[in-house]
Design an enzyme around this catalytic site. Sequence first.
Site, PDB file in Angstrom:
ATOM      1  N   THR A 196      -6.729  63.972   7.891  1.00  0.00           N
ATOM      2  CA  THR A 196      -6.683  65.015   8.907  1.00  0.00           C
ATOM      3  C   THR A 196      -6.371  64.354  10.241  1.00  0.00           C
ATOM      4  OG1 THR A 196      -7.866  66.927   9.828  1.00  0.00           O
ATOM      5  CG2 THR A 196      -9.164  64.939   9.443  1.00  0.00           C
ATOM      6  N   ILE A 211      -2.782  70.945   6.965  1.00  0.00           N
ATOM      7  CA  ILE A 211      -2.190  70.210   8.078  1.00  0.00           C
ATOM      8  C   ILE A 211      -3.248  70.108   9.170  1.00  0.00           C
ATOM      9  CG2 ILE A 211      -0.323  70.107   9.772  1.00  0.00           C
ATOM     10  CD1 ILE A 211       0.025  72.469   6.839  1.00  0.00           C
ATOM     11  N   CYS A 212      -3.390  68.898   9.706  1.00  0.00           N
ATOM     12  CA  CYS A 212      -4.313  68.662  10.808  1.00  0.00           C
ATOM     13  C   CYS A 212      -5.719  69.114  10.403  1.00  0.00           C
ATOM     14  CB  CYS A 212      -3.787  69.363  12.062  1.00  0.00           C
ATOM     15  SG  CYS A 212      -4.529  68.797  13.609  1.00  0.00           S
ATOM     16  N   THR A 213      -6.421  69.856  11.264  1.00  0.00           N
ATOM     17  CA  THR A 213      -7.783  70.256  10.948  1.00  0.00           C
ATOM     18  C   THR A 213      -7.847  71.427   9.970  1.00  0.00           C
ATOM     19  OG1 THR A 213      -7.807  71.588  12.968  1.00  0.00           O
ATOM     20  CG2 THR A 213      -8.769  69.377  13.078  1.00  0.00           C
TER      21      THR A 213
END
Length: 451
Positions: free
Chosen positions: A161, A141-143
């Site tokens: 991302t 998730i995300c970075t």
Amino acid sequence: MQARPRVGRTSRSARVLQDPLESCLTGPRSKPGHAVLSSSMDPIEIGAIVFPRMDQMDFTGPFEVLSRIPGARFHVLWKEKTPVRDIKGLILTPEMTFADAPKLDVLVVPGGWGQEQLMDDEAVLRFLRGQSAHARYVFSICTGALICGAAGLLRGVRATTHWAAFHLLEYFGAIPVDERVVIDLPRRDREGAVIVSAAGVTAGIDGALCLVSLLRGDPMAQQIQLAMQYAPDPPFASGAPQTAPPGVLDAVRAAGREIAQARLETARRVSDRLGIMTDLRYPIGPFAYTGESTEEQRRAFIDRIEATPARLRAAVEGLTPEQLDTPYRPGGWTVRQVVHHVPDSHINSYCRFRLALTEDTPSAKGYDEAAWAELFDSRTAPVEVSLALLESLHRRWELLLRAMTPADFARTFLHSELGPVTLDRNLALYAWHGDHHVAHITALRARMGWA
């Protein structure tokens, strides 16, 4: 269902689907309802790492979804059982160490500002590599995707991302796909978990619902969605840089400038350590054919070929004439030459398909691609000419490919340099070929800092 404008750079659709589960279907290889990999009675071991200065929503959003799966056991993991604080001070308490973790079916990797401290943390990276070797899914998730990249899990993988870090994916060998959720199908040439990635922060909820669909089927995912009353309807259209007011975008970029620069420097260093960008000729690695493809793999190859024109157009969007005439590597073609090369090559391949389908082992002469790239039109023509040509060509080609049978893919042509080539191998080659040249351009943009 009401449609809203879509903002993804590589989207094949002009709309965004309101149901988050349906949004999983928009990516070239993201098909959550394709197969249920587990019966409702099988236990599922899910583990998420937590760490200092992470973004808790990257963890708590997926936790809200995945912890509701019948038969699921959710483990909160870190190197030790010491409580950690997220970037805003929320206390999270791991209940199990890496050393005590069971073999996981799903490994959840959140992101956040603290991601930077994990990029060279061998204890974390070793844990990710070890669990990914036998897990069904690794979910970033995300970075968190960058942490997976530092562990070497993104080579040749389609991933996404947070928008502010999207340009860094290629430093880890990933194929960036600008979608809210991307599910990379398993491939014969790569062992281990299927990589599922979600874009920034809130996309973790969407990705988790897609995972439920994969694990337990669409009805279970929809029940969880309804129980959560997950029907996002934000009051502002500022959830993506393409729709946010310029002043809002500038303010957010300014606030994140320091971490963005740190992430870029780290990505370059880790890429060197992994040897990913050593040879700029092959940003996603050389082509490798591992034998006859399955029907699922062929569908994925065709999806990639279908997506190539849109991805190539997105790769050059907004580039100036000077940027288009920049070599993608020292001594290499310019971006303009790369764009013109793609339809040159794909026209040849399209014709070879048609010849092999209508003749017995026809001869196919090779061509001097380097000499073609030096012709006047390849060096000077507007890129729109070849972008439009590629779009028309691929519409025809995709229709043909989707109508072919396994027996059709077994047919061959005789290449003047390579010898007998099956259409199955040629399909895999041109799925790679499009991604290969798009990556030349997007990798250059990332290195040069071109937005």
